[in-house]
Write a protein that holds these residues in place. Sequence first.
Motif, PDB file in Angstrom:
ATOM      1  N   PHE A  59     -41.034  28.352  10.411  1.00 33.74           N
ATOM      2  CA  PHE A  59     -42.109  29.098  11.058  1.00 33.74           C
ATOM      3  C   PHE A  59     -41.465  29.946  12.148  1.00 33.74           C
ATOM      4  N   ILE A  60     -41.477  31.262  11.976  1.00 30.81           N
ATOM      5  CA  ILE A  60     -40.744  32.107  12.911  1.00 30.81           C
ATOM      6  C   ILE A  60     -41.647  33.195  13.506  1.00 30.81           C
ATOM      7  N   GLY A  61     -41.288  33.610  14.703  1.00 31.81           N
ATOM      8  CA  GLY A  61     -42.048  34.623  15.429  1.00 31.81           C
ATOM      9  C   GLY A  61     -41.534  34.689  16.859  1.00 31.81           C
ATOM     10  N   SER A 107     -40.578  25.252  13.746  1.00 31.74           N
ATOM     11  CA  SER A 107     -40.360  26.591  14.279  1.00 31.74           C
ATOM     12  C   SER A 107     -38.911  26.722  14.720  1.00 31.74           C
ATOM     13  N   THR A 108     -38.403  27.936  14.632  1.00 31.10           N
ATOM     14  CA  THR A 108     -37.039  28.168  15.089  1.00 31.10           C
ATOM     15  C   THR A 108     -36.841  29.642  15.427  1.00 31.10           C
ATOM     16  N   HIS A 109     -35.957  29.887  16.397  1.00 26.26           N
ATOM     17  CA  HIS A 109     -35.518  31.245  16.701  1.00 26.26           C
ATOM     18  C   HIS A 109     -34.189  31.541  16.010  1.00 26.26           C
ATOM     19  N   VAL A 110     -33.577  30.508  15.453  1.00 24.50           N
ATOM     20  CA  VAL A 110     -32.262  30.680  14.833  1.00 24.50           C
ATOM     21  C   VAL A 110     -32.468  31.054  13.365  1.00 24.50           C
ATOM     22  N   LEU A 111     -32.486  32.344  13.104  1.00 23.74           N
ATOM     23  CA  LEU A 111     -32.860  32.825  11.778  1.00 23.74           C
ATOM     24  C   LEU A 111     -31.831  32.473  10.713  1.00 23.74           C
TER      25      LEU A 111
END
Length: 234
Positions: free
Chosen positions: A32-34, A188-192
Amino acid sequence: MLKINNLTKTYGDKKAVDNLTLHIQPGEIYGFIGHNGAGKTTTLKSVAGILQFDEGEIFIDDISIKSNPVECKKIISYIPDNPDLYDFMTGIQYLNFVGDIFGVPADERLQRIDKYAELFEIKNDLAGTLASYSHGMKQKLAVISALIHEPKLVIMDEPFVGLDPKAAHILKGIMRDICNNGGAIFFSTHVLEVAEKLCDKVAIIKGGKLIKSGTMEEVKGDESLESVFLELEA
């Protein structure tokens, strides 16, 4: 395993989550990214039964989080982005406290604590108080506590923040094992780069609205996940 149907959550005049629908099957690792403020944490907390929501419905293994929150919480676990643990407890006291809440038998509990504490290399630290733990150690303990009752659905908010590379690698393996045994992961993660390599499916949220979701191939095509994300967020 997880059905989010038309979820809407408002704070005053702001719609933090706007009519979001997302379904996760057993065996799936779902990323889940954003950007910050996109609605990721609000969605995760709603799924975990921490936040009340205004519209829509959430089902976990066909059980409504609205109607039967206790039954849902028996089969899920939630790891926040910043574990808020009881600093006056020792590591082992905290793990036993969580085990008591979920009614995990003593022999099973001991076996699981031993297994995961060994994996994350904090077995020798469990006698120390949580006040003495580093952020990374607290994160490891939060992960272990979330696995004690063998949940069917694990919800994680930025689970790799604060973990060293070895611990992050171990956690990825545990996530895959859970799914191989019929569970599901929603995180969720910011590390794509991590999402691209690890996830079976991914959803991108912007301004509370779901703007793209599906298998990694469906979402990114021949591009990198990072380039697709930046294009959609522009």
